[in-house]
Enzyme design. Sequence first.
Site, short mmCIF file in Angstrom:
data_model
loop_
_atom_site.label_atom_id
_atom_site.label_comp_id
_atom_site.label_asym_id
_atom_site.label_seq_id
_atom_site.Cartn_x
_atom_site.Cartn_y
_atom_site.Cartn_z
N GLY A 136 0.51 -0.98 -0.03
CA GLY A 136 0.26 0.27 0.15
C GLY A 136 1.15 1.12 -0.24
O GLY A 136 2.13 1.14 -0.21
N ALA A 140 7.96 4.39 5.21
CA ALA A 140 8.06 3.98 5.76
C ALA A 140 8.61 5.51 7.11
O ALA A 140 7.85 5.18 8.36
CB ALA A 140 9.56 3.64 5.74
N LYS A 191 4.86 -0.80 -9.70
CA LYS A 191 4.93 0.92 -8.79
C LYS A 191 6.43 1.34 -9.38
O LYS A 191 6.49 2.62 -9.73
CB LYS A 191 3.75 1.55 -8.16
N SER A 254 10.14 9.07 -1.66
CA SER A 254 10.69 7.49 -2.16
C SER A 254 11.35 6.54 -3.03
O SER A 254 11.98 8.15 -2.84
CB SER A 254 9.03 6.82 -3.47
N1 LIG Z 1 10.64 2.39 3.24
C1 LIG Z 1 9.27 2.00 2.41
O1 LIG Z 1 9.36 3.24 2.98
C2 LIG Z 1 9.03 1.45 2.25
C3 LIG Z 1 9.75 -0.44 1.63
N2 LIG Z 1 8.67 -1.79 1.05
C4 LIG Z 1 9.87 -1.92 0.48
O2 LIG Z 1 10.21 -3.15 1.83
C5 LIG Z 1 11.66 -3.98 1.33
C6 LIG Z 1 13.09 -3.49 2.32
O3 LIG Z 1 12.83 -1.84 2.45
P1 LIG Z 1 13.47 -0.92 3.63
O4 LIG Z 1 13.46 -1.59 4.90
O5 LIG Z 1 13.21 -0.18 3.02
O6 LIG Z 1 15.17 -1.20 2.77
P2 LIG Z 1 15.77 -0.45 3.43
O7 LIG Z 1 17.36 0.04 2.41
O8 LIG Z 1 15.94 0.75 4.08
O9 LIG Z 1 17.01 -1.36 4.35
C7 LIG Z 1 17.58 -2.25 3.73
C8 LIG Z 1 17.76 -3.63 4.97
O10 LIG Z 1 18.35 -5.17 4.27
C9 LIG Z 1 18.99 -5.61 4.67
N3 LIG Z 1 20.20 -6.23 4.07
C10 LIG Z 1 19.96 -5.92 2.77
N4 LIG Z 1 21.26 -7.03 2.08
C11 LIG Z 1 21.09 -8.42 3.46
C12 LIG Z 1 21.06 -9.65 3.49
N5 LIG Z 1 21.38 -10.73 2.58
N6 LIG Z 1 20.90 -9.88 4.48
C13 LIG Z 1 19.75 -9.84 5.57
N7 LIG Z 1 19.78 -8.80 5.69
C14 LIG Z 1 20.12 -8.01 4.34
C15 LIG Z 1 20.01 -4.11 5.28
O11 LIG Z 1 21.04 -4.87 5.63
P3 LIG Z 1 22.48 -4.02 6.11
O12 LIG Z 1 22.65 -2.90 6.35
O13 LIG Z 1 23.54 -4.80 6.69
O14 LIG Z 1 23.01 -4.31 4.58
C16 LIG Z 1 19.19 -3.08 5.84
O15 LIG Z 1 18.84 -4.14 7.26
C17 LIG Z 1 11.94 -3.47 -0.56
O16 LIG Z 1 10.96 -4.18 -0.66
C18 LIG Z 1 10.80 -2.37 -0.42
O17 LIG Z 1 10.17 -2.12 -0.98
C19 LIG Z 1 7.79 -1.70 0.91
C20 LIG Z 1 7.13 -0.57 1.93
C21 LIG Z 1 7.80 0.95 2.08
O1 LIG Z 2 6.73 1.14 -1.18
C1 LIG Z 2 7.17 2.15 -0.76
C2 LIG Z 2 5.52 3.13 -0.76
O2 LIG Z 2 4.73 2.77 -0.19
C3 LIG Z 2 8.00 2.98 -0.90
O3 LIG Z 2 9.07 3.39 -2.00
P1 LIG Z 2 10.65 3.25 -2.50
O4 LIG Z 2 10.59 1.98 -2.07
O5 LIG Z 2 10.10 3.53 -3.71
O6 LIG Z 2 10.90 4.80 -1.31
#
Ligand SMILES: NC(=O)C1=CN([C@@H]2O[C@H](COP(=O)(O)OP(=O)(O)OC[C@H]3O[C@@H](n4cnc5c(N)ncnc54)[C@H](OP(=O)(O)O)[C@@H]3O)[C@@H](O)[C@H]2O)C=CC1
Ligand SMILES: O=C(CO)COP(=O)(O)O
Length: 341
Positions: A136, A140, A191, A254
């Site tokens: 949705g 974050a 998206k 984003s």
């Molecule tokens: N952020 C947002 O607003 C939103 C994100 N999402 C989705 O959530 C998912 C995660 O994103 P997000 O939290 O934002 O990502 P971030 O870029 O903020 O963080 C990535 C995280 O993944 C960890 N990571 C990367 N590679 C590995 C691995 N091999 N093993 C374990 N941990 C790993 C990183 O650890 P390290 O620091 O140690 O590299 C870090 O903690 C994505 O698919 C994104 O599309 C969905 C909705 C909203």
């Molecule tokens: O999925 C998201 C908002 O819903 C976050 O988008 P980004 O991964 O582009 O920051």
Amino acid sequence: MTDQRPIAVLGGGSFGTAVANLLAENGHPVRQWMRDPEQAEAIRVNRENPRYLKGIKIRPEVEPVTDLQATLDDSELFFVALPSSALRTVLAPHAERLSGKLLVSLTKGIEAQTFKLMSEILQDIAPKARIGVISGPNLAREIAEHALTATVVASEDEELCQRVQAALHGRTFRVYASADRFGVELGGALKNVYAIIAGMAVALGMGENTKSMLITRALAEMTRFAVSQGANPMTFLGLAGVGDLIVTCSSPKSRNYQVGFALGQGLSLDEAVSRLGEVAEGVNTLKVLKAKSQEAGVYMPLVAGLHAILFEGRTLEQVIELLMRGEPKTDVDFISTSGFN
Ligand SMILES: NC(=O)C1=CN([C@@H]2O[C@H](COP(=O)(O)OP(=O)(O)OC[C@H]3O[C@@H](n4cnc5c(N)ncnc54)[C@H](OP(=O)(O)O)[C@@H]3O)[C@@H](O)[C@H]2O)C=CC1
Ligand SMILES: O=C(CO)COP(=O)(O)O
């Protein structure tokens, strides 16, 4: 009644941290698993995740942990917030521990080699687990700052949806339910590609008409593709479709938009991605989506155009010229499942 077993969040990034805090606000003990012991220690001591969510206080109910086996053994409900490139590698070695557990993917990506969505990978790894997704308009940082927000939990497993709603729904976070796991999850993955294009358009100084055209034609294009894959187009009119498309294509918060913006400023793809330093799933999704749309014979001019710029040496001007010369067909065509485009 609060389940006394800790709820686990897998991933130490911005979204995992925001969701862990939401669960904690609702009174649940939470274990947030991350791979980096230094990061876990810093969060334990300072109650902040400075790399991914600077300035947000992490609640005392959130315990950062690094022992994945113990985390998988001790919880029943899991929110998986790992990048799509890491999800299978991290969880596959622990398949037997996941049997019978509730696994909810938060990850908006597609696996490169298989074109599988993350919940399909979870199902591959743990066929006896109960699987769902959340998707949705969910930036974050805004969630962490308590901006009023809504999301969708989707699963064929109605009881899982209810458990997730009970765990996450709160004062500032509304959780709707859907039985269309595939559509909800596909919307979230697709998206991201259009957010890159939208960021680029803004960096190039394009007007509001252009932004609106892009978002609307993006919706038509992603829905057309989704229908070709058997998804329900109506799902794309909801939070996980048009809702997420709007927020990601309009917000400089984003990461995918930021990559597009950097590209529009003249940075190379590598420079744009490394300047970001966080996950931008749209880059990988673009590659697999271009190949899949060609294979399936689905008309996706925006995807083809961005791919041509990033990977085929075309200039932005060439692609814009080509897009504007394309024959304008029907405005709203995607409700039809006839294949007409
Ligand atoms: N952020 C947002 O607003 C939103 C994100 N999402 C989705 O959530 C998912 C995660 O994103 P997000 O939290 O934002 O990502 P971030 O870029 O903020 O963080 C990535 C995280 O993944 C960890 N990571 C990367 N590679 C590995 C691995 N091999 N093993 C374990 N941990 C790993 C990183 O650890 P390290 O620091 O140690 O590299 C870090 O903690 C994505 O698919 C994104 O599309 C969905 C909705 C909203
Ligand atoms: O999925 C998201 C908002 O819903 C976050 O988008 P980004 O991964 O582009 O920051």
